[in-house]
Design a protein around this motif. Structure first.
Motif, PDB file in Angstrom:
ATOM      1  N   SER A  19      23.826  46.473  52.803  1.00 39.69           N
ATOM      2  CA  SER A  19      24.268  47.310  51.685  1.00 39.69           C
ATOM      3  C   SER A  19      23.257  48.411  51.366  1.00 39.69           C
ATOM      4  O   SER A  19      23.582  49.394  50.710  1.00 39.69           O
ATOM      5  CB  SER A  19      24.522  46.458  50.443  1.00 39.69           C
ATOM      6  OG  SER A  19      23.317  45.955  49.911  1.00 39.69           O
ATOM      7  N   VAL A  20      22.013  48.254  51.867  1.00 41.07           N
ATOM      8  CA  VAL A  20      21.014  49.316  51.716  1.00 41.07           C
ATOM      9  C   VAL A  20      21.510  50.579  52.411  1.00 41.07           C
ATOM     10  O   VAL A  20      21.297  51.699  51.944  1.00 41.07           O
ATOM     11  CB  VAL A  20      19.661  48.865  52.310  1.00 41.07           C
ATOM     12  CG1 VAL A  20      18.654  50.013  52.300  1.00 41.07           C
ATOM     13  CG2 VAL A  20      19.120  47.660  51.552  1.00 41.07           C
ATOM     14  N   PHE A  21      22.216  50.389  53.538  1.00 38.93           N
ATOM     15  CA  PHE A  21      22.686  51.519  54.328  1.00 38.93           C
ATOM     16  C   PHE A  21      24.187  51.774  54.163  1.00 38.93           C
ATOM     17  O   PHE A  21      24.684  52.800  54.615  1.00 38.93           O
ATOM     18  CB  PHE A  21      22.391  51.271  55.818  1.00 38.93           C
ATOM     19  CG  PHE A  21      20.948  50.945  56.074  1.00 38.93           C
ATOM     20  CD1 PHE A  21      19.979  51.948  56.066  1.00 38.93           C
ATOM     21  CD2 PHE A  21      20.543  49.641  56.296  1.00 38.93           C
ATOM     22  CE1 PHE A  21      18.640  51.646  56.276  1.00 38.93           C
ATOM     23  CE2 PHE A  21      19.209  49.333  56.523  1.00 38.93           C
ATOM     24  CZ  PHE A  21      18.257  50.337  56.510  1.00 38.93           C
ATOM     25  N   GLU A  22      24.897  50.834  53.543  1.00 36.06           N
ATOM     26  CA  GLU A  22      26.356  50.968  53.369  1.00 36.06           C
ATOM     27  C   GLU A  22      26.678  50.830  51.880  1.00 36.06           C
ATOM     28  O   GLU A  22      27.015  49.745  51.406  1.00 36.06           O
ATOM     29  CB  GLU A  22      27.085  49.924  54.205  1.00 36.06           C
ATOM     30  CG  GLU A  22      26.689  50.012  55.677  1.00 36.06           C
ATOM     31  CD  GLU A  22      27.734  49.431  56.614  1.00 36.06           C
ATOM     32  OE1 GLU A  22      28.933  49.503  56.285  1.00 36.06           O
ATOM     33  OE2 GLU A  22      27.341  48.942  57.673  1.00 36.06           O
ATOM     34  N   PRO A  23      26.570  51.920  51.135  1.00 35.85           N
ATOM     35  CA  PRO A  23      26.730  51.864  49.682  1.00 35.85           C
ATOM     36  C   PRO A  23      28.070  51.296  49.223  1.00 35.85           C
ATOM     37  O   PRO A  23      28.169  50.772  48.114  1.00 35.85           O
ATOM     38  CB  PRO A  23      26.585  53.336  49.248  1.00 35.85           C
ATOM     39  CG  PRO A  23      25.860  53.995  50.361  1.00 35.85           C
ATOM     40  CD  PRO A  23      26.262  53.273  51.606  1.00 35.85           C
ATOM     41  N   GLU A  24      29.103  51.384  50.072  1.00 37.41           N
ATOM     42  CA  GLU A  24      30.424  50.882  49.649  1.00 37.41           C
ATOM     43  C   GLU A  24      30.412  49.379  49.421  1.00 37.41           C
ATOM     44  O   GLU A  24      31.316  48.851  48.760  1.00 37.41           O
ATOM     45  CB  GLU A  24      31.495  51.258  50.681  1.00 37.41           C
ATOM     46  CG  GLU A  24      31.332  50.636  52.056  1.00 37.41           C
ATOM     47  CD  GLU A  24      30.441  51.458  52.971  1.00 37.41           C
ATOM     48  OE1 GLU A  24      30.426  51.142  54.172  1.00 37.41           O
ATOM     49  OE2 GLU A  24      29.768  52.388  52.498  1.00 37.41           O
ATOM     50  N   LEU A  25      29.395  48.689  49.934  1.00 36.98           N
ATOM     51  CA  LEU A  25      29.290  47.242  49.711  1.00 36.98           C
ATOM     52  C   LEU A  25      28.614  46.902  48.381  1.00 36.98           C
ATOM     53  O   LEU A  25      28.735  45.798  47.884  1.00 36.98           O
ATOM     54  CB  LEU A  25      28.479  46.596  50.834  1.00 36.98           C
ATOM     55  CG  LEU A  25      29.174  46.363  52.170  1.00 36.98           C
ATOM     56  CD1 LEU A  25      28.183  45.839  53.193  1.00 36.98           C
ATOM     57  CD2 LEU A  25      30.338  45.392  52.007  1.00 36.98           C
ATOM     58  N   ARG A  26      27.906  47.868  47.807  1.00 38.67           N
ATOM     59  CA  ARG A  26      27.062  47.558  46.650  1.00 38.67           C
ATOM     60  C   ARG A  26      27.865  47.113  45.436  1.00 38.67           C
ATOM     61  O   ARG A  26      27.475  46.179  44.727  1.00 38.67           O
ATOM     62  CB  ARG A  26      26.185  48.763  46.294  1.00 38.67           C
ATOM     63  CG  ARG A  26      25.120  49.020  47.336  1.00 38.67           C
ATOM     64  CD  ARG A  26      24.268  50.210  46.972  1.00 38.67           C
ATOM     65  NE  ARG A  26      23.514  50.668  48.138  1.00 38.67           N
ATOM     66  CZ  ARG A  26      22.942  51.837  48.234  1.00 38.67           C
ATOM     67  NH1 ARG A  26      23.016  52.695  47.222  1.00 38.67           N
ATOM     68  NH2 ARG A  26      22.285  52.179  49.319  1.00 38.67           N
ATOM     69  N   ASP A  27      28.988  47.766  45.167  1.00 36.31           N
ATOM     70  CA  ASP A  27      29.795  47.384  44.007  1.00 36.31           C
ATOM     71  C   ASP A  27      30.311  45.961  44.145  1.00 36.31           C
ATOM     72  O   ASP A  27      30.307  45.184  43.180  1.00 36.31           O
ATOM     73  CB  ASP A  27      30.973  48.347  43.822  1.00 36.31           C
ATOM     74  CG  ASP A  27      30.532  49.711  43.320  1.00 36.31           C
ATOM     75  OD1 ASP A  27      29.386  49.811  42.835  1.00 36.31           O
ATOM     76  OD2 ASP A  27      31.322  50.664  43.412  1.00 36.31           O
ATOM     77  N   GLU A  28      30.757  45.618  45.354  1.00 32.38           N
ATOM     78  CA  GLU A  28      31.259  44.260  45.589  1.00 32.38           C
ATOM     79  C   GLU A  28      30.147  43.232  45.440  1.00 32.38           C
ATOM     80  O   GLU A  28      30.326  42.161  44.856  1.00 32.38           O
ATOM     81  CB  GLU A  28      31.881  44.174  46.988  1.00 32.38           C
ATOM     82  CG  GLU A  28      32.703  42.928  47.230  1.00 32.38           C
ATOM     83  CD  GLU A  28      33.944  42.859  46.358  1.00 32.38           C
ATOM     84  OE1 GLU A  28      34.269  41.736  45.922  1.00 32.38           O
ATOM     85  OE2 GLU A  28      34.586  43.893  46.109  1.00 32.38           O
ATOM     86  N   LEU A  29      28.958  43.566  45.961  1.00 30.44           N
ATOM     87  CA  LEU A  29      27.807  42.674  45.816  1.00 30.44           C
ATOM     88  C   LEU A  29      27.405  42.519  44.351  1.00 30.44           C
ATOM     89  O   LEU A  29      27.098  41.418  43.901  1.00 30.44           O
ATOM     90  CB  LEU A  29      26.625  43.211  46.622  1.00 30.44           C
ATOM     91  CG  LEU A  29      26.573  42.825  48.092  1.00 30.44           C
ATOM     92  CD1 LEU A  29      25.624  43.745  48.842  1.00 30.44           C
ATOM     93  CD2 LEU A  29      26.133  41.382  48.266  1.00 30.44           C
ATOM     94  N   ALA A  30      27.401  43.626  43.620  1.00 30.61           N
ATOM     95  CA  ALA A  30      27.032  43.577  42.202  1.00 30.61           C
ATOM     96  C   ALA A  30      28.011  42.707  41.420  1.00 30.61           C
ATOM     97  O   ALA A  30      27.603  41.918  40.550  1.00 30.61           O
ATOM     98  CB  ALA A  30      26.995  44.987  41.625  1.00 30.61           C
ATOM     99  N   ARG A  31      29.291  42.834  41.730  1.00 27.68           N
ATOM    100  CA  ARG A  31      30.310  42.010  41.057  1.00 27.68           C
ATOM    101  C   ARG A  31      30.088  40.531  41.349  1.00 27.68           C
ATOM    102  O   ARG A  31      30.089  39.687  40.446  1.00 27.68           O
ATOM    103  CB  ARG A  31      31.707  42.435  41.522  1.00 27.68           C
ATOM    104  CG  ARG A  31      32.843  41.653  40.866  1.00 27.68           C
ATOM    105  CD  ARG A  31      34.158  41.845  41.601  1.00 27.68           C
ATOM    106  NE  ARG A  31      34.114  41.297  42.957  1.00 27.68           N
ATOM    107  CZ  ARG A  31      34.244  40.003  43.242  1.00 27.68           C
ATOM    108  NH1 ARG A  31      34.385  39.110  42.270  1.00 27.68           N
ATOM    109  NH2 ARG A  31      34.217  39.585  44.492  1.00 27.68           N
ATOM    110  N   ALA A  32      29.880  40.204  42.627  1.00 28.84           N
ATOM    111  CA  ALA A  32      29.676  38.808  43.013  1.00 28.84           C
ATOM    112  C   ALA A  32      28.408  38.246  42.376  1.00 28.84           C
ATOM    113  O   ALA A  32      28.390  37.110  41.895  1.00 28.84           O
ATOM    114  CB  ALA A  32      29.604  38.698  44.529  1.00 28.84           C
ATOM    115  N   ASP A  33      27.355  39.052  42.352  1.00 28.93           N
ATOM    116  CA  ASP A  33      26.085  38.603  41.772  1.00 28.93           C
ATOM    117  C   ASP A  33      26.226  38.357  40.275  1.00 28.93           C
ATOM    118  O   ASP A  33      25.731  37.361  39.746  1.00 28.93           O
ATOM    119  CB  ASP A  33      24.998  39.647  42.046  1.00 28.93           C
ATOM    120  CG  ASP A  33      23.632  39.164  41.599  1.00 28.93           C
ATOM    121  OD1 ASP A  33      23.119  38.190  42.189  1.00 28.93           O
ATOM    122  OD2 ASP A  33      23.064  39.745  40.655  1.00 28.93           O
TER     123      ASP A  33
END
Length: 203
Positions: free
Chosen positions: A111-125
């Motif tokens: 997700s450091v290199f693929e920002p589109e994953l960050r929102d999903e990771l933030a939600r899960a976290d």
């Protein structure tokens, strides 16, 4: 979830655990899932959609095995025992848990290199922190919400670090679980202090 869609997500988790996100190729994934490439694109649109859905699938699968309780009659579980169970089940020495944890780590790192994953990771976290904070709140109903959330965040961060070291063989399972239990004890005791402790910045 449709059987073929689930098969694709299970295969994606396996491939990511084995090769990392950058090594994920739709052709290999389709072969692993025993479906056509067209079906992968039909269900997920593009690679980003596939990664987001895989991350969600991994999170849902982890929730299922960490919330699973042993079958048969049992005594009501104390909040502290539930907290231990939920966190320690992330260190089960099974293929499913190892694959899930490895794939999660690969997706998080990418997700450091693929920002589109960050929102999903933030939600899960956020969901995970809230769940652990809620159980901590049952352990100590007098603790303020801010302290519960901070304790939950520290426990999850530690668990992720322990899990990484456990997965690569630096920590044996028993020792990783022992360290996690010690952290749980320290956080619960910290909630019961008259004032929350703070770490002063150095220098």
């Amino acid at each position: 979830m449709k059987d073929r869609k689930k098969a694709i997500l299970k295969a994606a988790a396996r491939v990511i655990a084995r090769r990392g996100v950058r090594g994920l190729r739709v052709e290999e994934l389709a072969t692993e899932a025993r479906v056509s490439k067209a079906l992968v694109y039909y269900h997920f649109g593009d690679r980003s959609g596939l990664l987001r859905h895989t991350l969600r699938f991994i999170g849902d699968r982890a929730e299922r095995y960490t919330c699973r309780r042993p079958p048969g009659p049992r005594e009501p579980e104390s909040p502290l025992r539930e907290l231990e169970r939920r966190l320690l089940l992330e260190l089960q020495d099974t293929r499913e848990v190892r694959e899930n944890s490895t794939a999660w780590g690969e997706l998080r790192a990418s997700s450091v290199f693929e920002p589109e994953l960050r929102d999903e990771l933030a939600r899960a976290d956020l969901e995970w922190v809230r769940e652990i904070a809620d159980v901590l709140g049952q352990v100590d109903p007098t603790a303020p919400d801010k302290a519960l959330v901070a304790a939950a965040e520290r426990l999850i961060v530690l668990l992720e670090g322990l899990s990484t070291r456990w997965l690569i063989g630096v920590l044996p399972t028993d020792h990783a679980c022992e360290l996690m239990r010690g952290a749980i004890t320290a956080e619960v005791e910290g909630l019961r202090l008259p004032e929350p402790y703070t770490v002063c910045p150095v220098g």
